[in-house]
Scaffold this active site. Structure first.
Site, PDB file in Angstrom:
ATOM      1  CB  SER A  89      35.205  45.600  39.321  1.00 26.42           C
ATOM      2  OG  SER A  89      35.073  45.404  40.716  1.00 26.42           O
ATOM      3  CG  HIS A  91      37.204  49.411  42.055  1.00 23.53           C
ATOM      4  ND1 HIS A  91      36.050  50.090  41.721  1.00 23.53           N
ATOM      5  CD2 HIS A  91      36.869  48.093  42.071  1.00 23.53           C
ATOM      6  CE1 HIS A  91      35.069  49.237  41.537  1.00 23.53           C
ATOM      7  NE2 HIS A  91      35.540  48.011  41.745  1.00 23.53           N
TER       8      HIS A  91
END
Length: 237
Positions: A124, A177
């Site tokens: 991710s 992230h």
């Protein structure tokens, strides 16, 4: 000029070279560590573990992008790579796409290493890097793309939505992230594409001028001057 460039982008067939390789690597890695089934298998296979990275296992800055906790985790990230990858490969080429993905994966682990003590796996962060690269492309070519503002708005909403979800869950590594997004955006700004409309005779063509090439040329231009200014180490008696 705007409509010509938009039509050119739409007619470009999707490219899936490294997209398919990354998807295959994620699936194979998942199947392998499930079949082998050893205890703490994700840690053994290369999860981001701070104390092991500090001991010199720096490959753990990259390998977490190919490991997943469960099938749902794998499917969600594979879907995101499948959705974003071909589009970015078509825009900048397969080599640049691979560089963006790899750099974003590493910057994900780097910021997570600095700010988060928990072990982490998943693609991710690298996917956030792909989103960052797409944001840079849309902003850089906003005068050449008809839907640049729409794309930027969609990207902003996607990033905001994911950040809110991350803040609501203690299992999501938001620092990772963020590191991936910044890394992907920065390397995309550096290596391009950076298209400019240039008049050549009666035609308007698009030329690619990424900052990395310009910085390299500046370095080559200044290198001889720096060598001449360096003081000599020869001692005179």
């Amino acid at each position: 000029m705007h409509s010509q460039y938009s039509r050119l982008s739409q007619e470009t067939p999707p490219v899936r070279l490294w997209t398919n390789v990354i998807l295959a690597a994620n699936v194979i890695a998942f199947m392998a560590h499930i079949v082998i089934g050893t205890e703490n298998r994700l840690i053994l296979w290369g999860a981001k573990v701070n104390n092991l990275i500090a001991k010199g296992q720096i490959w753990r800055l990259l390998t977490p992008a190919f490991l997943h906790v469960n099938l749902i985790h794998l499917l969600l990230n594979c879907y995101s790579v499948h959705s974003l990858g071909p589009h970015l490969e078509s825009l900048g080429g397969s080599k640049r796409f691979l560089v963006v993905f790899a750099v974003a994966a590493v910057t994900t682990s780097c910021l997570s290493f600095l700010m988060c003590k928990s072990p982490a796996v998943g693609a991710s962060g690298a996917i956030c890097g792909l989103i960052g690269a797409l944001a840079v492309y849309s902003f850089r070519h906003r005068k050449l793309l008809n839907k640049a503002q729409e794309n930027l708005g969609r990207i902003s909403r996607t990033v905001a939505f994911n950040m809110v979800l991350g803040l609501m869950s203690h299992e999501v590594d938001n620092w990772g992230h963020l590191g991936g997004f910044v890394g992907g955006a920065f390397v995309s700004w550096l290596i391009g594409p950076a298209l400019r409309a240039v008049c050549k005779g009666t035609k308007v063509v698009l030329e690619d001028h990424p900052p990395a090439i310009q910085l390299w040329r500046c370095w080559l231009r200044w290198l001889p001057r720096l060598s001449l200014r360096r003081p000599s180490n020869n001692n005179q008696y």
